[in-house]
Design a protein around this motif. Structure first.
Motif, PDB file in Angstrom:
ATOM      1  N   UNK A   3     -21.880 -25.449  19.744  1.00  0.00           N
ATOM      2  CA  UNK A   3     -20.485 -25.383  20.187  1.00  0.00           C
ATOM      3  C   UNK A   3     -20.409 -25.314  21.712  1.00  0.00           C
ATOM      4  N   UNK A   4     -21.275 -24.532  22.320  1.00  0.00           N
ATOM      5  CA  UNK A   4     -21.305 -24.419  23.779  1.00  0.00           C
ATOM      6  C   UNK A   4     -21.627 -25.764  24.427  1.00  0.00           C
ATOM      7  N   UNK A   5     -22.589 -26.470  23.862  1.00  0.00           N
ATOM      8  CA  UNK A   5     -22.955 -27.783  24.395  1.00  0.00           C
ATOM      9  C   UNK A   5     -21.788 -28.753  24.242  1.00  0.00           C
ATOM     10  N   UNK A   6     -21.125 -28.718  23.090  1.00  0.00           N
ATOM     11  CA  UNK A   6     -19.979 -29.601  22.863  1.00  0.00           C
ATOM     12  C   UNK A   6     -18.855 -29.327  23.854  1.00  0.00           C
ATOM     13  N   UNK A   7     -18.598 -28.057  24.113  1.00  0.00           N
ATOM     14  CA  UNK A   7     -17.545 -27.690  25.071  1.00  0.00           C
ATOM     15  C   UNK A   7     -17.899 -28.186  26.467  1.00  0.00           C
ATOM     16  N   UNK A   8     -19.165 -28.010  26.869  1.00  0.00           N
ATOM     17  CA  UNK A   8     -19.574 -28.476  28.200  1.00  0.00           C
ATOM     18  C   UNK A   8     -19.435 -29.986  28.312  1.00  0.00           C
ATOM     19  N   UNK A   9     -19.844 -30.703  27.272  1.00  0.00           N
ATOM     20  CA  UNK A   9     -19.722 -32.156  27.306  1.00  0.00           C
ATOM     21  C   UNK A   9     -18.261 -32.586  27.389  1.00  0.00           C
ATOM     22  N   UNK A  10     -17.393 -31.918  26.653  1.00  0.00           N
ATOM     23  CA  UNK A  10     -15.967 -32.248  26.704  1.00  0.00           C
ATOM     24  C   UNK A  10     -15.407 -32.015  28.102  1.00  0.00           C
ATOM     25  N   UNK A  33     -24.222 -36.290  38.181  1.00  0.00           N
ATOM     26  CA  UNK A  33     -25.572 -36.456  37.648  1.00  0.00           C
ATOM     27  C   UNK A  33     -26.374 -35.173  37.811  1.00  0.00           C
ATOM     28  N   UNK A  34     -26.209 -34.504  38.949  1.00  0.00           N
ATOM     29  CA  UNK A  34     -26.924 -33.251  39.175  1.00  0.00           C
ATOM     30  C   UNK A  34     -26.443 -32.172  38.200  1.00  0.00           C
ATOM     31  N   UNK A  38     -28.796 -30.351  35.449  1.00  0.00           N
ATOM     32  CA  UNK A  38     -28.893 -28.897  35.446  1.00  0.00           C
ATOM     33  C   UNK A  38     -28.535 -28.333  34.075  1.00  0.00           C
ATOM     34  N   UNK A  39     -27.491 -28.870  33.453  1.00  0.00           N
ATOM     35  CA  UNK A  39     -27.116 -28.423  32.113  1.00  0.00           C
ATOM     36  C   UNK A  39     -28.231 -28.699  31.114  1.00  0.00           C
ATOM     37  N   UNK A  40     -28.851 -29.875  31.225  1.00  0.00           N
ATOM     38  CA  UNK A  40     -29.949 -30.218  30.320  1.00  0.00           C
ATOM     39  C   UNK A  40     -31.100 -29.237  30.469  1.00  0.00           C
ATOM     40  N   UNK A  41     -31.483 -28.923  31.704  1.00  0.00           N
ATOM     41  CA  UNK A  41     -32.601 -28.007  31.921  1.00  0.00           C
ATOM     42  C   UNK A  41     -32.266 -26.583  31.474  1.00  0.00           C
ATOM     43  N   UNK A  42     -31.025 -26.156  31.646  1.00  0.00           N
ATOM     44  CA  UNK A  42     -30.622 -24.822  31.176  1.00  0.00           C
ATOM     45  C   UNK A  42     -30.708 -24.751  29.654  1.00  0.00           C
ATOM     46  N   UNK A  44     -32.560 -26.637  27.706  1.00  0.00           N
ATOM     47  CA  UNK A  44     -33.975 -26.708  27.333  1.00  0.00           C
ATOM     48  C   UNK A  44     -34.660 -25.357  27.545  1.00  0.00           C
ATOM     49  N   UNK A  45     -34.358 -24.685  28.646  1.00  0.00           N
ATOM     50  CA  UNK A  45     -34.965 -23.374  28.914  1.00  0.00           C
ATOM     51  C   UNK A  45     -34.516 -22.343  27.883  1.00  0.00           C
ATOM     52  N   UNK A  46     -33.231 -22.361  27.516  1.00  0.00           N
ATOM     53  CA  UNK A  46     -32.747 -21.440  26.491  1.00  0.00           C
ATOM     54  C   UNK A  46     -33.394 -21.722  25.143  1.00  0.00           C
ATOM     55  N   UNK A  47     -33.577 -23.008  24.826  1.00  0.00           N
ATOM     56  CA  UNK A  47     -34.217 -23.377  23.565  1.00  0.00           C
ATOM     57  C   UNK A  47     -35.664 -22.894  23.534  1.00  0.00           C
ATOM     58  N   UNK A  48     -36.375 -23.105  24.647  1.00  0.00           N
ATOM     59  CA  UNK A  48     -37.772 -22.643  24.712  1.00  0.00           C
ATOM     60  C   UNK A  48     -37.853 -21.122  24.645  1.00  0.00           C
ATOM     61  N   UNK A  49     -36.942 -20.427  25.307  1.00  0.00           N
ATOM     62  CA  UNK A  49     -36.932 -18.966  25.254  1.00  0.00           C
ATOM     63  C   UNK A  49     -36.656 -18.488  23.828  1.00  0.00           C
ATOM     64  N   UNK A  50     -35.769 -19.155  23.129  1.00  0.00           N
ATOM     65  CA  UNK A  50     -35.484 -18.812  21.747  1.00  0.00           C
ATOM     66  C   UNK A  50     -36.676 -19.036  20.847  1.00  0.00           C
TER      67      UNK A  50
END
Length: 57
Positions: A3-10, A33-34, A38-42, A44-50
């Motif tokens: 849901x968070x990703x969807x909101x950011x994309x919207x 683009x930056x 940055x959103x992609x890396x955040x 990815x980092x949250x996914x790896x931390x999880x």
């Protein structure tokens, strides 16, 4: 998380459409683009931390 990703994309899509309607899109491409990278890396980092916290590899 999805849901968070969807909101950011919207939000990004609405922002891009407004900029494209009111200004030249070329001058705003690097910040957009930056922000996307940055959103992609955040995410990815949250996914790896999880993955580390849950104990799975």
């Amino acid at each position: 998380m999805a849901l968070l990703i969807s909101i950011k994309l919207a939000v990004v899509i609405i922002y891009v459409l407004r900029l494209n309607a009111s200004h030249s899109f070329q001058e705003y491409t690097p910040p957009i683009a930056m922000m996307a990278a940055l959103s992609f890396f955040i995410v990815a980092a949250l996914w790896l931390a999880g993955m580390k916290l849950s104990g799975s590899d």
